[in-house]
Design a protein around this motif. Structure first.
Motif, PDB file in Angstrom:
ATOM      1  N   PHE A 101       0.838  -1.195   0.000  1.00  0.00           N
ATOM      2  CA  PHE A 101       0.000   0.000   0.000  1.00  0.00           C
ATOM      3  C   PHE A 101       0.872   1.244   0.000  1.00  0.00           C
ATOM      4  CE2 PHE A 101      -2.711   3.195   2.158  1.00  0.00           C
ATOM      5  CZ  PHE A 101      -3.734   3.215   1.229  1.00  0.00           C
ATOM      6  N   ALA A 102       0.778   1.999  -1.061  1.00  0.00           N
ATOM      7  CA  ALA A 102       1.522   3.250  -1.161  1.00  0.00           C
ATOM      8  C   ALA A 102       0.727   4.346  -0.467  1.00  0.00           C
ATOM      9  CB  ALA A 102       1.743   3.592  -2.628  1.00  0.00           C
ATOM     10  N   LEU A 130       3.487   1.591   3.527  1.00  0.00           N
ATOM     11  CA  LEU A 130       3.046   0.657   4.566  1.00  0.00           C
ATOM     12  C   LEU A 130       3.448  -0.749   4.172  1.00  0.00           C
ATOM     13  CD1 LEU A 130       1.270   0.280   7.177  1.00  0.00           C
ATOM     14  CD2 LEU A 130      -0.649  -0.118   5.617  1.00  0.00           C
ATOM     15  N   ASP A 131       4.119  -1.472   5.091  1.00  0.00           N
ATOM     16  CA  ASP A 131       4.535  -2.832   4.761  1.00  0.00           C
ATOM     17  C   ASP A 131       3.509  -3.846   5.265  1.00  0.00           C
ATOM     18  OD1 ASP A 131       4.951  -3.407   7.469  1.00  0.00           O
ATOM     19  OD2 ASP A 131       7.111  -3.112   7.385  1.00  0.00           O
ATOM     20  N   GLN A 135       3.820  -1.726   9.491  1.00  0.00           N
ATOM     21  CA  GLN A 135       4.800  -0.703   9.833  1.00  0.00           C
ATOM     22  C   GLN A 135       4.821   0.368   8.740  1.00  0.00           C
ATOM     23  OE1 GLN A 135       7.019  -0.663  12.570  1.00  0.00           O
ATOM     24  NE2 GLN A 135       6.028  -2.469  13.417  1.00  0.00           N
ATOM     25  N   LEU A 136       4.812   1.629   9.160  1.00  0.00           N
ATOM     26  CA  LEU A 136       4.971   2.727   8.227  1.00  0.00           C
ATOM     27  C   LEU A 136       6.456   3.022   8.045  1.00  0.00           C
ATOM     28  CD1 LEU A 136       2.133   5.168   9.355  1.00  0.00           C
ATOM     29  CD2 LEU A 136       2.312   4.060   7.120  1.00  0.00           C
ATOM     30  N   HIS A 137       6.859   3.263   6.801  1.00  0.00           N
ATOM     31  CA  HIS A 137       8.242   3.601   6.474  1.00  0.00           C
ATOM     32  C   HIS A 137       8.263   4.973   5.814  1.00  0.00           C
ATOM     33  CE1 HIS A 137       9.867  -0.614   6.933  1.00  0.00           C
ATOM     34  NE2 HIS A 137       8.564  -0.849   6.821  1.00  0.00           N
ATOM     35  N   MET A 158      10.878   4.274  10.696  1.00  0.00           N
ATOM     36  CA  MET A 158       9.884   3.207  10.684  1.00  0.00           C
ATOM     37  C   MET A 158       9.167   3.200  12.027  1.00  0.00           C
ATOM     38  SD  MET A 158      10.461  -0.905  10.049  1.00  0.00           S
ATOM     39  CE  MET A 158      11.409  -1.109  11.571  1.00  0.00           C
ATOM     40  N   TRP A 159       7.836   3.048  12.021  1.00  0.00           N
ATOM     41  CA  TRP A 159       7.063   2.987  13.245  1.00  0.00           C
ATOM     42  C   TRP A 159       5.740   2.274  12.987  1.00  0.00           C
ATOM     43  CZ3 TRP A 159       7.547   7.140  10.087  1.00  0.00           C
ATOM     44  CH2 TRP A 159       6.385   7.774   9.649  1.00  0.00           C
TER      45      TRP A 159
END
Length: 243
Positions: A101-102, A130-131, A135-137, A158-159
């Motif tokens: 997901f971009a 989003l992986d 996790q958001l990068h 990353m969080w």
């Protein structure tokens, strides 16, 4: 019978595509604009004021001004710079790699015709994705002039996406971050920041090399590492400058 099967297959294929390309982009924009707005307003060192938020279906523009002495060559005045944070949001950005997901493609641009020529130059770009693990990068690079010198910032963070709605303190507590600072040491040495630069050099928080002042900041498990010196992030969160 075959015709109905073809129509059903096309419907099952096209409906998800239409949902992804027409519904998710504005929904993503609705979710991402408030945190970006808050992040800008929390940058108090630059006296940032958001003047306008233009929400679009596939992209949004956040117009803001920043006032600081770093924008002047001698550091004695505080010019105002006008900028735009342009955000392309949603999964229509197929150029993004390694992600289900971009979330957003973010660009920092000078507002045309508003800032005085020759004050400063700046630009930046970043990617938020989003992986599969939730996790958001965020990876970004920014270049700008300050005290008549050229400086660069490069960051990778990353969080957990779930902390994004709990405020910036929760995000910082869970974040893994690397920030590389490459500053023009000669320009800083001739500015009001010269004394601070020398203190940071003595503490090892910055290293001088070939006319550049270089600092690597890492954050993990609520520990801040500045060029190898560790300290709890709480020391900065409890500081009045961070409030």
């Amino acid at each position: 019978m075959l015709k109905k099967l073809i129509i059903l297959t096309l419907s099952l294929t096209l409906v998800p595509i239409l949902l992804v390309t027409t519904v998710l982009p504005p929904l993503t924009g609705l979710l991402i604009r408030p945190p970006l707005h808050q992040a800008l307003e929390n940058a108090q060192v630059f006296n940032i004021k958001v003047s306008d938020v233009r929400a679009g279906w596939f992209s949004s523009d956040i117009h803001f001004s920043a006032e600081s002495s770093v924008f002047s060559a001698d550091g004695l005045t505080s010019p105002t710079q006008y900028a735009i944070l342009h955000v392309n949001h949603g999964p229509i950005m197929w150029h993004l790699y390694d992600t289900l997901f971009a979330v957003a493609d973010i660009r920092l641009l000078p507002a045309p015709g508003q800032s005085d020529p020759g004050q400063t130059n700046f630009s930046g770009s970043g990617i938020l994705r989003l992986d599969p693990q939730g996790q958001l990068h965020f990876d970004a690079i920014t270049g700008f002039t300050a005290f008549a010198g050229d400086h660069w910032l490069e960051t990778s963070a990353m969080w957990p996406a779930s902390t994004s709605w709990q405020g910036w303190r929760a995000v910082l507590s869970a974040m893994q971050l690397t920030l590389a600072i490459d500053a023009n040491a000669a320009a800083l040495a001739q500015s009001p920041a010269a004394e601070a630069l020398e203190v940071y050099r003595q503490q090892g928080w910055t290293r001088l090399s070939n006319g550049r002042a270089q600092t690597t900041i890492q954050l993990q498990d609520e520990l801040l590492n500045i060029n190898g010196t560790e300290m709890p992030i709480g020391l900065f969160l409890d500081s009045p400058e961070m409030l």
